[in-house]
Design an enzyme around this catalytic site. Structure first.
Site: not given
Length: 313
Positions: A52-54
């Site tokens: 999920v980053y970023s």
């Protein structure tokens, strides 16, 4: 530098893990690679990221941190001497812990990381809608296929972590060997049943927010300081709390005694807590990293630990 085991997995890491949440966000690829080079060059071996980053950053879609680490791994050419940890379950593009999503998300992470295997694959948060037996079976398939070496959990409470361990062990499947919770001098919520469960079941803690979004570095001491970085807003409530100034004063005192910085003392405190294998800390430059890794060289005396405990109670 003595490494610490990750549960019963056979993996071990140096007592500080590098956070990859800033890679591809506040640190561009070249800077991120420089930080990674300096980190492993100093004798550390574990890097944490997530699919999920970023995704929360305007103009980003998610996966950027994994891609930056992937280009670093490819350039470096050596894979077996680093421990790469990533996570599944929070990316809106691939949410939850149902089996089909875990399998598909793992393939995506492997591609972005440009590697054949993930050392530590973690459930980013609990998913009450996914049967824990189904989740365990999916992780077991990935371990059996050689795509994952060990699994961990993040943001689980004691009840759900305990039941996940029981289900996996009863079925002869890989179990969670690590827990990734928030843990620092300003947030000690895991202490009690959750931390004790980790001690009793040999689950190693790799904690995030070790510096409380930068508050424990000491750079936020007035309202004027809050605009110094993108994380200043998160420090506002801590600065205005009754405990915040008390903790900063204790950190200042211990740091002065040791010839260290407040950030180093704050991380050293986490390293000394029960069941902790390593706190996770991020750096956006090699210079910032140099301060952070100094925490691993500190040894806090019993009276210093007690004063920090009392200030943060």
């Amino acid at each position: 530098m003595q490494h610490r085991p990750l549960g019963r997995s056979g993996l071990s890491i140096a007592p500080l893990m590098l956070g990859g949440n800033v890679f591809g966000w506040t640190a561009d690829e070249a800077t991120s690679h420089a930080v990674l080079d300096a980190f492993v060059g100093a004798g550390f071996n574990a890097v944490d990221t997530a699919d999920v980053y970023s995704a929360w950053v305007p103009g980003h879609t998610g996966g950027e941190s994994e891609m930056v680490i992937g280009t670093w791994l490819k350039r470096r050419g050596r894979r077996d001497d680093v421990v790469i940890a990533t996570k599944v379950g929070m990316w809106p593009a691939q949410p939850g812990l149902r089996a089909a999503n875990i399998i598909a998300a793992c393939e995506g992470s492997l591609k972005r990381l440009q590697t054949d295997y993930i050392d530590l694959y973690q459930s980013h948060r609990d998913d009450a809608d996914a049967p824990q037996a189904e989740t365990a079976e999916a992780f077991g398939r990935l371990v059996r296929d050689g795509k994952v070496r060990a699994i961990g959990a993040s943001n689980f409470d004691a009840g759900r972590l305990g039941s996940a361990l029981d289900i996996a062990e009863a079925a002869g499947l890989p179990r969670y060997d690590t827990l990734q919770p928030a843990y620092n001098l300003m947030d000690r919520a895991i202490e009690g049943p959750l931390q004790q469960l980790c001690v009793d079941r040999q689950v190693s803690i790799i904690s995030y927010y070790g510096l409380a979004s930068g508050f424990l570095t000491g750079k936020y001491r007035s309202a004027a300081d809050l605009g110094k970085s993108p994380r200043g807003r998160a420090a506002k409530a801590l600065l205005e709390s009754e405990k915040g100034p008390r903790v900063l004063a204790a950190l200042d005192a211990v740091a002065a005694e040791l010839g260290a910085t407040p950030a180093q003392v704050a991380l050293a405190w986490v390293m000394a807590r029960p069941a902790v294998a390593a706190p996770i800390a991020s750096a956006t430059s090699p210079a910032q990293l140099e301060e952070i890794i100094g925490a691993a060289r500190l040894s806090l005396a019993a009276d210093q630990m007690a004063r920090l405990d009392a200030a943060s109670a």
